[in-house]
Design a protein around this motif. Structure first.
Motif, short mmCIF file in Angstrom:
data_model
loop_
_atom_site.label_atom_id
_atom_site.label_comp_id
_atom_site.label_asym_id
_atom_site.label_seq_id
_atom_site.Cartn_x
_atom_site.Cartn_y
_atom_site.Cartn_z
N HIS A 1 70.04 26.12 67.56
CA HIS A 1 69.73 25.77 68.94
C HIS A 1 68.22 25.72 69.17
N ALA A 2 67.50 26.57 68.45
CA ALA A 2 66.05 26.64 68.66
C ALA A 2 65.34 27.18 67.42
N VAL A 3 64.13 26.68 67.21
CA VAL A 3 63.26 27.17 66.14
C VAL A 3 61.86 27.36 66.72
N THR A 4 61.27 28.51 66.50
CA THR A 4 59.88 28.74 66.89
C THR A 4 59.09 29.19 65.66
N ILE A 5 57.97 28.51 65.43
CA ILE A 5 57.06 28.91 64.35
C ILE A 5 55.66 29.05 64.96
N ILE A 6 55.09 30.24 64.83
CA ILE A 6 53.72 30.46 65.31
C ILE A 6 52.91 31.04 64.16
N HIS A 7 51.77 30.42 63.86
CA HIS A 7 50.92 30.90 62.76
C HIS A 7 49.50 31.04 63.27
N ARG A 8 48.92 32.21 63.05
CA ARG A 8 47.55 32.44 63.52
C ARG A 8 46.53 32.03 62.47
N VAL A 9 45.32 31.72 62.92
CA VAL A 9 44.20 31.41 62.03
C VAL A 9 42.99 32.24 62.50
N ILE B 1 62.31 22.76 69.33
CA ILE B 1 61.38 23.19 68.28
C ILE B 1 60.04 23.49 68.93
N LYS B 2 59.49 24.67 68.61
CA LYS B 2 58.17 25.02 69.12
C LYS B 2 57.29 25.42 67.94
N VAL B 3 56.15 24.76 67.80
CA VAL B 3 55.22 25.05 66.72
C VAL B 3 53.84 25.30 67.32
N GLU B 4 53.25 26.42 66.99
CA GLU B 4 51.90 26.72 67.50
C GLU B 4 51.02 27.25 66.38
N VAL B 5 49.79 26.76 66.34
CA VAL B 5 48.80 27.24 65.38
C VAL B 5 47.51 27.51 66.14
N GLY B 6 46.98 28.70 66.00
CA GLY B 6 45.73 29.01 66.70
C GLY B 6 45.34 30.45 66.50
N PRO B 7 44.20 30.86 67.06
CA PRO B 7 43.72 32.23 66.87
C PRO B 7 44.47 33.27 67.71
N ALA B 8 45.14 32.84 68.77
CA ALA B 8 45.74 33.79 69.71
C ALA B 8 46.93 34.54 69.11
N LEU C 1 41.48 38.28 60.88
CA LEU C 1 42.47 39.25 61.32
C LEU C 1 42.26 40.59 60.61
N SER C 2 42.60 41.66 61.33
CA SER C 2 42.46 43.00 60.76
C SER C 2 43.82 43.55 60.33
N VAL C 3 43.79 44.64 59.58
CA VAL C 3 45.01 45.29 59.09
C VAL C 3 45.96 45.58 60.25
N GLY C 4 47.22 45.23 60.06
CA GLY C 4 48.24 45.50 61.07
C GLY C 4 48.42 44.38 62.08
N GLU C 5 47.49 43.43 62.11
CA GLU C 5 47.62 42.33 63.07
C GLU C 5 48.70 41.34 62.65
N ASN C 6 49.27 40.67 63.64
CA ASN C 6 50.27 39.64 63.36
C ASN C 6 49.62 38.41 62.73
N ILE C 7 50.33 37.81 61.75
CA ILE C 7 49.88 36.54 61.16
C ILE C 7 50.84 35.42 61.54
N VAL C 8 52.12 35.67 61.31
CA VAL C 8 53.10 34.59 61.46
C VAL C 8 54.38 35.09 62.12
N LEU C 9 54.98 34.22 62.93
CA LEU C 9 56.26 34.54 63.56
C LEU C 9 57.21 33.35 63.40
N VAL C 10 58.43 33.63 62.94
CA VAL C 10 59.47 32.61 62.89
C VAL C 10 60.68 33.18 63.63
N VAL C 11 61.22 32.42 64.58
CA VAL C 11 62.44 32.82 65.28
C VAL C 11 63.41 31.66 65.24
N THR C 12 64.66 31.95 64.86
CA THR C 12 65.69 30.91 64.85
C THR C 12 66.90 31.38 65.66
N GLY C 13 67.53 30.44 66.34
CA GLY C 13 68.71 30.78 67.14
C GLY C 13 69.88 29.88 66.79
#
Lengths: 147, 87
Positions: free
Chosen positions: A71-79, A2-9, A82-94
């Motif tokens: 097998h794996a879960v990744t959740i990344i959420h930005r804070v 499990i990978k969880v990340e929260v931040g501006p990047a 943000l401008s139009v078209g930018e990524n906010i959130v990513l979820v990947v599951t395997g």
């Protein structure tokens, strides 16, 4: 894993997907949420409750893993701003099979939208600001997994 | 016994109260989140207005969701915020 990340990047969808696929299985599902262009939106500001966010996302990922063979879960959420078209959130599951990968990915997004402590504030081209309100449709979507 | 709790506010709750956190002392009679809300509402117009409709608010005690009926117990932090809108 499990990978969880929260931040501006920002995140790299390709490398995050590759990381999940390397954990095994043959079915990878992902969701990317971006700032929608609805006409005159200037920026979207994402606020969160730092002490609670990581824990809330971790719990969502663990609930998904107990509900589907993953097998794996990744959740990344930005804070931040943000401008139009930018990524906010990513979820990947395997997983080994697509149903588990797709369903768990959908479940994670539905839960995230109703329990993870993030708030969106939009700024329009004319400078007007507004906090986005929670939607009943998001609550209903999260409820359906409880059946 | 003197006990205190740290209050943290987010989004429009934070903006309308004009602060992001504060610490208040709790008397013996304070048992639930609802009791804390009553104390805050008695403090002035801004608090009374922002906290008047608890249906529009969400609460977390030490980073776990609670309701107005939840017991404070030994919790150190009470967060008050609007329904979440991430994702």
């Amino acid at each position: 894993m499990i990978k969880v990340e929260v931040g501006p990047a920002d995140f790299d969808i390709g490398s995050e997907t590759l990381d999940v696929s390397r954990q095994g299985g043959g079915a990878i599902a992902s969701f990317v949420g971006q700032v929608r262009d609805d006409g005159n939106l200037k920026t979207l500001e994402l606020e969160h409750y730092p002490a609670m966010t990581q824990k809330a996302l971790q719990e969502i990922a663990e609930t998904a893993r107990s509900g589907w063979p993953l097998h794996a879960v990744t959740i990344i959420h930005r804070v931040g701003k943000l401008s139009v078209g930018e990524n906010i959130v990513l979820v990947v599951t395997g997983s080994d099979h697509r149903e588990a990968a797709i369903e768990s990915c959908s479940f994670i997004m539905d839960r995230l939208k109703t329990v993870a402590p993030f708030w969106k504030k939009e700024t329009r081209a004319d400078g007007a600001t507004k906090w986005i309100e929670a939607r009943d449709s998001d609550r209903a979507a999260a409820e359906k997994w409880k059946k | 016994m003197n006990r205190s709790i740290n209050l943290v506010y987010f989004a429009w709750v934070r903006e309308r109260l004009g602060r992001d956190e504060e610490t208040i002392r709790l008397g013996e009679e304070v048992g639930t989140i609802g009791d804390v809300l009553d104390i805050l509402k008695a403090r002035g117009t801004a608090y009374a207005e922002v906290l008047s409709d608890s249906e529009k608010l969400r609460f977390a005690l030490d980073q776990d969701y609670g309701t107005a009926a939840s017991t404070i117990g030994s919790a150190r932090e009470l967060a008050i915020f609007p329904p979440v809108t991430g994702g």
